[in-house]
Design an enzyme around this catalytic site. Structure first.
Site, mmCIF file in Angstrom:
data_model
loop_
_atom_site.group_PDB
_atom_site.id
_atom_site.type_symbol
_atom_site.label_atom_id
_atom_site.label_comp_id
_atom_site.label_asym_id
_atom_site.label_seq_id
_atom_site.Cartn_x
_atom_site.Cartn_y
_atom_site.Cartn_z
ATOM 1 N N ARG A 11 22.397 96.032 46.079
ATOM 2 C CA ARG A 11 22.701 97.227 46.853
ATOM 3 C C ARG A 11 21.951 98.461 46.384
ATOM 4 N NH1 ARG A 11 27.668 96.766 49.782
ATOM 5 N NH2 ARG A 11 28.813 94.909 49.234
ATOM 6 N N GLN A 78 32.790 92.520 40.012
ATOM 7 C CA GLN A 78 32.304 92.324 41.377
ATOM 8 C C GLN A 78 31.098 91.390 41.371
ATOM 9 O OE1 GLN A 78 32.356 96.792 41.769
ATOM 10 N NE2 GLN A 78 32.857 96.303 43.882
ATOM 11 N N ASP A 81 28.114 85.907 39.314
ATOM 12 C CA ASP A 81 27.191 85.046 38.578
ATOM 13 C C ASP A 81 27.835 84.201 37.478
ATOM 14 O OD1 ASP A 81 27.505 86.964 36.420
ATOM 15 O OD2 ASP A 81 26.007 88.211 37.429
ATOM 16 N N HIS A 98 34.752 89.310 43.968
ATOM 17 C CA HIS A 98 33.878 88.834 45.051
ATOM 18 C C HIS A 98 33.620 87.331 44.968
ATOM 19 C CE1 HIS A 98 32.196 93.170 45.782
ATOM 20 N NE2 HIS A 98 33.481 93.047 46.051
ATOM 21 N N CYS A 131 30.452 69.480 54.251
ATOM 22 C CA CYS A 131 31.514 69.034 53.335
ATOM 23 C C CYS A 131 31.571 67.506 53.326
ATOM 24 C CB CYS A 131 32.856 69.610 53.793
ATOM 25 S SG CYS A 131 34.269 68.997 52.840
ATOM 26 N N CYS A 134 35.183 66.359 54.808
ATOM 27 C CA CYS A 134 35.602 66.503 56.211
ATOM 28 C C CYS A 134 34.462 66.851 57.169
ATOM 29 C CB CYS A 134 36.706 67.556 56.324
ATOM 30 S SG CYS A 134 36.103 69.260 56.293
ATOM 31 N N ASN A 197 27.855 104.436 33.160
ATOM 32 C CA ASN A 197 27.024 104.333 34.370
ATOM 33 C C ASN A 197 25.923 105.393 34.316
ATOM 34 O OD1 ASN A 197 26.734 102.893 36.930
ATOM 35 N ND2 ASN A 197 27.069 104.884 37.892
ATOM 36 N N ILE A 215 23.431 99.987 29.741
ATOM 37 C CA ILE A 215 24.577 99.137 29.415
ATOM 38 C C ILE A 215 24.302 98.200 28.240
ATOM 39 C CG2 ILE A 215 26.019 97.270 30.346
ATOM 40 C CD1 ILE A 215 25.511 98.585 33.144
HETATM 41 ZN ZN LIG Z 1 35.928 70.050 54.129
#
Ligand SMILES: [Zn+2]
Length: 229
Positions: A11, A78, A81, A98, A131, A134, A197, A215
């Site tokens: 973003r 958020q 990974d 997320h 899948c 199913c 930040n 960071i």
């Molecule tokens: Zn399925």
């Protein structure tokens, strides 16, 4: 948190979604469900990110080390990974708002399986693997645009924010709700709020401490200072 590990910032000003506006469709639920071509490209994007082989960086390792040293730590993230867990944080102490790109989920029967398995099928020539249980449409176990956050995970995150003694908001502009509001809830509940930040955030006025340094160096130093005696 993860840009030092080579995970692209989607973003940000240089983010993937700014450079290729169409890329946003790859992670938008309605487009994904409606169009096999979007799904094909979405799997290729997952394969590309997977091929980056991202490893936990100094910040992830410092968080896991703090927890190991006896200070109770919970991570609300958020990021999708899974790098906190790879660094050693127990899965049950990481709340992934997320979702996780390390798993896939069936949109019909909700069966979960490993992303690696799905990507192996893509590499073997299935552009849009279905899948195996199913035949339903598979997707990464992340929260796409147009999907709501898992209320259970959000509820756990709120409980953590309201119950903690120190809340450190790392590498977030704190502009996307409801995640950003957790910082306010923590401060209102009496926690020390520390914001790490590069840019200003709407919650700076509530913070006890603001750190603008990168960071990767700032967080390990900060955490070393708050370890339980
Ligand atoms: Zn399925």
């Amino acid at each position: 948190m993860s840009t030092d590990s080579g995970i692209p910032d989607y973003r940000g000003p240089q983010g993937l979604w700014r450079r290729d506006p169409d890329a946003e469709k790859l992670v938008t639920y309605s487009y994904y469900m409606a169009d096999p071509e979007i799904r094909r490209r979405s799997w290729l994007m997952r394969a590309e990110i997977g091929a980056l082989g991202a490893r936990p960086n100094a910040a992830h390792l410092a968080v896991a080390e703090l927890e190991r040293s006896g200070t109770p730590v919970r991570v609300i993230t958020q990021n999708v990974d899974g790098l906190h867990q790879l660094a050693g944080m127990p899965d049950r102490k990481v709340f992934e708002l997320h979702g996780s790109a390390r798993s896939v989920v069936c949109t019909a029967c909700h069966a979960r399986s490993d992303m690696d398995e799905a990507l192996a099928r893509v590499a073997a020539g299935e552009p849009d693997p279905a899948c195996l249980a199913c035949g339903g449409i598979l997707k990464s176990a992340t929260v796409m645009f147009g999907q709501r956050l898992d209320p259970e995970v959000m509820g756990q995150a709120i409980a953590v924010a309201k119950g903690c003694r120190v809340f450190i908001a790392v590498g977030s502009t704190l502009q996307v709700q409801p995640a950003a509001s957790l910082a306010g809830m923590a401060a209102e509940s009496g926690a020390r709020l520390i914001i790490v930040n590069a840019e200003e955030t709407p919650y700076d006025a509530l913070a006890d401490k603001i750190v603008r340094e990168p960071i990767g160096t700032a967080l390990p130093a900060l955490l070393a200072g708050i370890a339980a005696p």
